[in-house]
Design an enzyme around this catalytic site. Structure first.
Site, PDB file in Angstrom:
ATOM      1  N   LYS A  17       5.707 -21.828  23.494  1.00 18.16           N
ATOM      2  CA  LYS A  17       6.244 -20.589  23.080  1.00 18.16           C
ATOM      3  C   LYS A  17       6.822 -19.716  24.355  1.00 18.16           C
ATOM      4  CE  LYS A  17       5.473 -16.760  19.796  1.00 18.16           C
ATOM      5  NZ  LYS A  17       4.286 -16.300  18.969  1.00 18.16           N
ATOM      6  N   SER A  45     -15.101   5.341  -9.660  1.00 22.53           N
ATOM      7  CA  SER A  45     -15.424   6.666  -9.831  1.00 22.53           C
ATOM      8  C   SER A  45     -14.821   7.485 -10.856  1.00 22.53           C
ATOM      9  CB  SER A  45     -15.091   7.342  -8.538  1.00 22.53           C
ATOM     10  OG  SER A  45     -13.684   7.354  -8.057  1.00 22.53           O
ATOM     11  N   GLY A  46     -13.733   6.804 -11.438  1.00 23.98           N
ATOM     12  CA  GLY A  46     -12.791   7.410 -12.495  1.00 23.98           C
ATOM     13  C   GLY A  46     -11.567   8.239 -11.812  1.00 23.98           C
ATOM     14  N   GLY A  47     -11.495   8.117 -10.359  1.00 21.00           N
ATOM     15  CA  GLY A  47     -10.417   8.560  -9.749  1.00 21.00           C
ATOM     16  C   GLY A  47      -9.199   7.442  -9.232  1.00 21.00           C
ATOM     17  N   ILE A  48      -8.105   7.968  -8.787  1.00 24.22           N
ATOM     18  CA  ILE A  48      -7.031   7.084  -8.782  1.00 24.22           C
ATOM     19  C   ILE A  48      -7.149   6.018  -7.581  1.00 24.22           C
ATOM     20  CG2 ILE A  48      -5.577   8.516  -7.099  1.00 24.22           C
ATOM     21  CD1 ILE A  48      -3.250   7.632  -8.929  1.00 24.22           C
ATOM     22  N   ASP A  49      -7.948   6.045  -6.840  1.00 20.41           N
ATOM     23  CA  ASP A  49      -8.210   5.126  -5.518  1.00 20.41           C
ATOM     24  C   ASP A  49      -8.930   4.129  -6.043  1.00 20.41           C
ATOM     25  OD1 ASP A  49      -6.727   6.565  -3.616  1.00 20.41           O
ATOM     26  OD2 ASP A  49      -8.426   7.835  -2.808  1.00 20.41           O
ATOM     27  N   GLU A  57       3.834 -22.019  12.428  1.00 13.02           N
ATOM     28  CA  GLU A  57       3.192 -21.726  13.646  1.00 13.02           C
ATOM     29  C   GLU A  57       1.735 -22.130  13.702  1.00 13.02           C
ATOM     30  OE1 GLU A  57       3.218 -18.686  17.576  1.00 13.02           O
ATOM     31  OE2 GLU A  57       4.183 -17.967  15.417  1.00 13.02           O
ATOM     32  N   CYS A  64       8.536 -17.084  16.323  1.00 13.43           N
ATOM     33  CA  CYS A  64       8.145 -15.978  15.987  1.00 13.43           C
ATOM     34  C   CYS A  64       8.608 -14.863  16.694  1.00 13.43           C
ATOM     35  CB  CYS A  64       6.505 -15.883  16.091  1.00 13.43           C
ATOM     36  SG  CYS A  64       5.700 -14.409  15.224  1.00 13.43           S
TER      37      CYS A  64
END
Length: 710
Positions: free
Chosen positions: A106, A355-359, A31, A167
């Site tokens: 459309k 940071s050492g965190g999971i995020d 499109e 669409c």
């Protein structure tokens, strides 16, 4: 804009050429493919669709396509905006041998969620009606045409009939398009989209196409964009061809390629056989006719004995549809989005506070996944990817450099930084270092206590009082302020290093800063406004913590990163308060709810459109076996209180990759107000009244609880 349109012209002509080389007689593109910088989408409408330049440049490009050698001897369907009687329509222009056969506007617009089509376009409301459209002189000079049909019609070739569906027309409850009567008139229909990626959503799209062609019979050609158009969405391609309910060809869902062509060989007569049912025939006999545009061209080869290439007789077999697991979608969708953004912004790489965190770990692994995709494409000889990689990596255009090792490429373009304080633990610092080494990023390890202390001392000098952490006898206000200043300073330091690290390494330009706040934390407001969650881009901003954990578990084996096991086992913590013998800060304890609960709250609030009371009633049924009504009431009230009072933070969220319907990013997706009465007095009172009288099923025997529910 001129440069962008030039790129689209090249891609369109390339796709037509490839289609012809593979023996195709009908080429369908996505499109609005002429107008956008890279992918045809409405985001650039403020610059394009409502200006006269857009109309002029669109016709200029179409004129070049009409005049091209590529577009001869094949029916082509091209997307562009068209101004008809001073109204802007989103249109398909169907051409053959330099002639425009039909302009089809459309009829139904996507106007909710991520889409606001009616800001720029008007739907065509004259169903089954056709008018005359007078062409501009630049087209007349090419093909001699003065006017062409404009409206809701079908193309009639020698051997079949072709309709168009755009669409949203696929998703409307009443599919009023040429395919709604497709079994009566059309045997071949093509669907053009700019449909964005959402986790676990491809199945719905494919099933709608399979169901329609299974029930009604027909050939469905589906074209969709693939890539990032400079906004929060990734368009996930997956072009396909469906015949009588069976998928016979499918393109990639995630790819770095600029052009991808999907081709299938089908037997048109299979449609007639599939439709040989009494009920369909009865409906078709009474159907209102469509206006037909006739063209002296056949899509099929004609007589069996006239076929010269034996390969043309080999029909495309049934294709087993490829669905990626959500973990794979997270690995590839945001990675492709980041690559497109990086190459088109012409910056030199990414920077993230690790940071050492999971995020932040998940964000970093997504960047590593991007590096893997780049090196894979480079090894396969993708010239565009190699050229972009050389420029981003600081290599000259004529360099022999080819990125073949994802860790080596990451070292050039990806910068990670651990910003420690006295409240940081040895474990998070080591995890950050080990992850950086595993993925190959250019890593910096620094302590920022001197900066934090300077700000704290400045405040004490000006006011005469020095704030203390709660662990040292300070109030809640002091404790929160001292946490927030650490978080905000990390944002300042991140941008300083992002701007100067290329210079430090003897290169030019700057880096884009990545944020790493997940969708649940944003929904709850569990982050500091203008802290290191404030960045240029956030690839995980609409992904739940639950899905991120699954992604990390997947990447541990798929990317051979055993270090990720340590991130999965770690307790999520902001590490902004002093660690004592009796206290270690934990995210879920701070929030007063778990990440799994937040995912449920988010979906009920946005997807199922629940207010406080209706959310409570649903959760009494879903959670009643392990929580009392009073406990559920407290959780629901606590969520809505925090959601409402932190709502103002949503207005400053970093632009995030869209992956979930319940994204709270009101810059783009959620347009609700950002000032709410956080106590919800009427709703909360009703919840309390009902919770007080409902039976507590959490203490009952399962059989008794089931009977009470019934």
């Amino acid at each position: 804009m001129t440069r962008a349109i030039s790129g689209n012209l090249e891609r369109i002509l390339t796709s037509i050429r490839i289609a012809k080389e593979r023996g195709a007689t009908l080429r369908v593109g996505p499109e609005l493919e002429i107008t956008s910088p890279n992918f045809p989408v409405k985001r650039h409408a403020v610059l394009t669709f409502e200006t006269g330049d857009t109309n002029l440049h669109s016709w200029e490009v179409l004129a070049k396509i009409l005049d091209s050698e590529e577009a001869q001897g094949i029916v082509c369907d091209v997307g562009m905006p068209v101004v008809h009687k001073n109204v802007i329509y989103n249109c398909r222009v169907i051409i053959y041998n330099s002639q425009i056969l039909l302009i089809r506007p459309k009829m139904w617009m996507a106007n909710d969620g991520n889409y606001r089509e009616m800001r720029w376009f008007t739907p065509w409301m004259k169903h089954r009606q056709v008018e005359e459209h007078f062409l501009p002189r630049i087209v007349h000079a090419v093909n001699g045409q003065t006017k062409v049909p404009f409206g809701d019609a079908v193309i009639s070739t020698i051997d079949t009939c072709i309709g168009v569906e755009l669409c949203e027309e696929l998703f409307t409850p009443s599919r009023y398009s040429s395919y709604s009567d497709g079994p009566r008139w059309c045997r071949d229909l093509h669907q053009l989209q700019w449909r964005h990626h959402e986790l676990r959503k491809l199945y719905r799209r494919i099933e709608l196409m399979k169901e329609a062609t299974m029930k009604l019979g027909g050939i469905y050609l589906y074209a969709n964009q693939q890539g990032c158009d400079g906004d929060r969405l990734y368009y996930d391609g997956c072009a396909m061809i469906v015949v009588n309910g069976q998928v016979v060809a499918q393109g990639s869902q995630f790819s770095l390629q600029d052009v991808e062509v999907v081709v299938a060989t089908i037997d048109i007569e299979d449609v007639r056989s599939h439709r040989a049912t009494s009920s369909r025939s009865n409906q078709a006999a009474g159907a209102e006719r469509y206006h037909r545009i006739e063209v002296e061209f056949a899509l099929s080869a004609g007589k069996f004995e006239d076929v010269k290439d034996i390969n043309a007789l080999v029909l495309s077999p049934r294709h087993e549809v490829r669905y990626h697991k959500p973990e794979e979608e997270i690995a590839m969708g945001p990675a492709c989005w980041l690559w497109d953004y990086l190459r088109r912004s012409r910056t030199q790489g990414y920077f993230i506070p690790l940071s050492g965190g999971i995020d932040s770990c998940a964000t970093s692994v997504i960047v590593y996944s991007m590096c893997r995709l780049v090196t894979e494409s480079a090894r396969n000889g993708d010239k565009q990817v190699i050229a972009d990689a050389r420029r981003i990596a600081g290599e000259p255009e004529d360099s022999a450099y080819i990125p073949i090792d994802p860790r080596e490429f990451a070292k050039r373009i990806f910068h990670t930084c651990y910003m420690g304080t006295e409240n940081s633990s040895i474990e998070t610092r080591q995890r950050a270092k080990d992850l950086a080494e595993a993925i190959g990023s250019y890593h910096i390890d620094l302590d920022m206590d001197a900066v934090v202390t300077a700000i704290r001392d400045l405040f004490a000098f000006v006011t005469g009082v020095k704030p203390q952490f709660r662990a040292h006898g300070g109030s809640a206000a002091e404790n929160l302020a001292l946490q927030n200043i650490q978080a905000r300073l990390r944002m300042v330091i991140a941008y300083l290093f992002a701007q100067l690290m290329p210079w430090v390494r003897g290169r030019y330009g700057g880096l884009l800063v990545l944020g790493s706040a997940n969708v649940d934390e944003s929904l709850r407001g569990y982050f500091t406004k203008y802290d290191c969650s404030s960045a240029d881009l956030n690839p995980i901003g609409a992904i739940s913590k639950t899905d991120l954990k699954r992604f990390i578990a997947y990447a541990q084996d798929a990317f051979d990163l055993p270090i990720l096991a340590k991130f999965l086992d770690a307790v999520p913590t902001a590490e902004l308060e002093p660690i004592t013998e009796t206290y270690v800060q934990a995210d879920e304890a701070d929030m007063g709810m778990t990440y799994d609960e937040l995912s449920v709250f988010g979906r009920l609030r946005k997807v199922e459109k629940c207010g406080p009371y209706s959310m409570f009633t649903k959760l009494v049924y879903e959670w009643g076996s392990f929580l009392s009504p009073v406990q559920i009431a407290e959780k629901v009230k606590h969520f809505f209180f925090e959601y409402a009072r932190n709502r103002h933070k949503m207005t400053t969220l970093t632009p995030s990759y869209h992956a979930e319907q319940y994204s709270p990013d009101d810059n783009r997706f959620d347009l609700r107000p950002f000032l709410y009465p956080s106590r919800f007095p009427w709703q909360f009172k009703k919840i309390d009244e009902v919770a007080a009288v409902l039976p507590d099923r959490s203490t009952m025997h399962p059989a008794e609880a089931k009977a009470k529910t019934a």
